[in-house]
Design an enzyme around this catalytic site. Structure first.
Site, PDB file in Angstrom:
ATOM      1  N   SER A 293      56.655  56.864  54.896  1.00  0.00           N
ATOM      2  CA  SER A 293      56.711  58.108  55.669  1.00  0.00           C
ATOM      3  C   SER A 293      56.090  59.265  54.908  1.00  0.00           C
ATOM      4  O   SER A 293      55.758  60.294  55.496  1.00  0.00           O
ATOM      5  CB  SER A 293      58.154  58.446  56.034  1.00  0.00           C
ATOM      6  OG  SER A 293      58.900  58.811  54.884  1.00  0.00           O
TER       7      SER A 293
ATOM      8  N   ASP B 230      62.336  65.217  59.062  1.00  0.00           N
ATOM      9  CA  ASP B 230      61.907  64.002  59.768  1.00  0.00           C
ATOM     10  C   ASP B 230      63.138  63.206  60.207  1.00  0.00           C
ATOM     11  O   ASP B 230      63.202  61.992  60.053  1.00  0.00           O
ATOM     12  CB  ASP B 230      61.001  63.159  58.856  1.00  0.00           C
ATOM     13  CG  ASP B 230      60.321  62.017  59.608  1.00  0.00           C
ATOM     14  OD1 ASP B 230      60.118  62.151  60.834  1.00  0.00           O
ATOM     15  OD2 ASP B 230      60.003  60.999  58.971  1.00  0.00           O
TER      16      ASP B 230
ATOM     17  N   LYS C 219      61.014  63.617  67.647  1.00  0.00           N
ATOM     18  CA  LYS C 219      61.070  62.253  68.165  1.00  0.00           C
ATOM     19  C   LYS C 219      61.082  62.326  69.690  1.00  0.00           C
ATOM     20  O   LYS C 219      61.839  63.106  70.278  1.00  0.00           O
ATOM     21  CB  LYS C 219      62.322  61.540  67.657  1.00  0.00           C
ATOM     22  CG  LYS C 219      62.539  61.660  66.149  1.00  0.00           C
ATOM     23  CD  LYS C 219      61.401  61.071  65.329  1.00  0.00           C
ATOM     24  CE  LYS C 219      61.655  61.271  63.844  1.00  0.00           C
ATOM     25  NZ  LYS C 219      60.587  60.685  63.006  1.00  0.00           N
TER      26      LYS C 219
END
Length: 352
Positions: free
Chosen positions: A184, A272, A301
């Site tokens: 990530s 995140d 998201k």
């Protein structure tokens, strides 16, 4: 050149269709979008011959969310098994002289196979274009973008270098750092490339800056901040990678990322966390709106349906909130190559 070709992440063709159709309607440029599921591209066919050029002239590519790359042209054309270069030269006779050449493929399994052909084909094609006077190195001229759907089918397109993707197909070639605890980490690095001009990195990503990483564990994004020698508060109930803690630059706070607030204003907040986008949008509103940070990179998201509509709704709510507070905030939102079912937002609070 009535067709606008746009690359995208496979599975997000519908979002690109919705986004470009909305912009075209606003600009009163009639046309329709067409795509196939998981094809990694969309074509917007304009009714007017100059429609695609007008769209590209009126829109800033950097402000589009889901397209990775775009180019205008007459549509895909077929190539013979042999004499492909001759056919392309004939097709390009009506095109302007171009200042650069990119051979591109679609982000599909078939596209990966075609990329081998493109690597072999580029050198002789480039030489032929230069010899024919169709190509000269000049970034002030349009870029020639050849998108191969196969070795026998290509979209011969044009785009302005300063109003198109930073990289071929919109895909950066970033190397995964071995010391980073998760892949990530590349999402944050790509976000910096996307939203911050390279010449401003030393000023805006400087050593000793204060940063907060919400939902940090195991530390993929924290690693990027530490690599820039920032002092990081890593907020997560989960464990952090030991090498990051040994750096002496990380303070690990085992609390809920949505509840944490810094004691003083920080330079960067990054996040995140897997959560509903509306809740993450509210988090952005608090951190930027209340002046808790100067800049932020946050991933939203996305739900399975109405993904473009959801992003637009959140961005609109943020703009209205900041306007009501009298704040000047620079926005960026893009589905990056390293993103999955998400988009990355960059916000920077500016002084009026």
């Amino acid at each position: 050149m009535n067709t606008l070709l746009m690359h995208c992440r496979p599975g997000f063709e519908g979002e690109v269709c919705a986004e470009i159709a909305e912009h075209a309607a606003t600009l009163e440029i009639p046309g329709y979008a067409r795509s196939k599921p998981a094809s990694a591209h969309v074509e917007f066919v304009c009714q007017d011959v100059d429609g695609a050029e007008r769209l590209m002239r009126r829109l800033r590519f950097a402000e589009l969310i889901f397209p990775r790359q775009w180019a205008r042209g007459p549509g895909f054309i077929e190539l013979p098994e042999s004499q492909r270069i001759e056919v392309l030269l004939e097709e390009l006779a009506s095109y302007p002289v171009c200042g650069s050449l990119w051979l591109e493929v679609l982000d599909t399994n078939a596209g990966k196979e075609v990329s081998t052909f493109c690597r072999k084909f580029e050198k002789p094609l480039r030489a032929a274009l230069v010899k024919a006077g169709r190509l000269q190195e000049d970034l002030a001229l349009p870029r020639l973008l050849l998108t191969f759907r196969s070795g026998r089918e290509v979209f011969v397109g044009l785009a302005e270098p300063r109003n198109s993707a930073l990289w071929p197909m919109g895909i950066p070639r970033l190397k995964f750092p071995r010391e980073a605890p998760s892949r990530s980490t590349l999402k944050l690095e790509e976000a910096w490339h996307q939203f911050i001009p390279r010449q401003e990195w030393d000023k805006r990503l400087a050593p000793d800056m204060l940063a907060v990483d919400l939902g940090a564990a195991p530390g993929g994004w924290t690693w990027q901040l530490v690599n820039r020698e920032m002092r990081v508060t890593a907020v997560d109930n989960g464990p952090m990678a030991e090498n990051l803690m040994y750096s002496g630059l990380v303070d690990h706070q085992k609390v809920d990322g949505y509840q944490y607030r810094p004691r003083q204003r920080v330079d960067w907040m990054v996040c995140d966390i897997v959560e509903k986008p509306a809740r993450t949008g509210a988090l952005i509103e608090t951190w930027i709106g209340e002046g808790l940070c100067r800049e932020a990179v946050v991933n939203l998201k996305l739900p399975m349906k109405q993904r473009y509509a959801e992003v637009r709704k959140i961005l609109q709510r943020l703009r209205e909130s900041f306007d009501a507070r009298g704040l000047k905030v620079a926005f960026g939102c893009k589905q990056l190559y390293h993103d999955r079912e998400e988009v990355t937002c960059h916000l920077r609070r500016l002084e009026r």
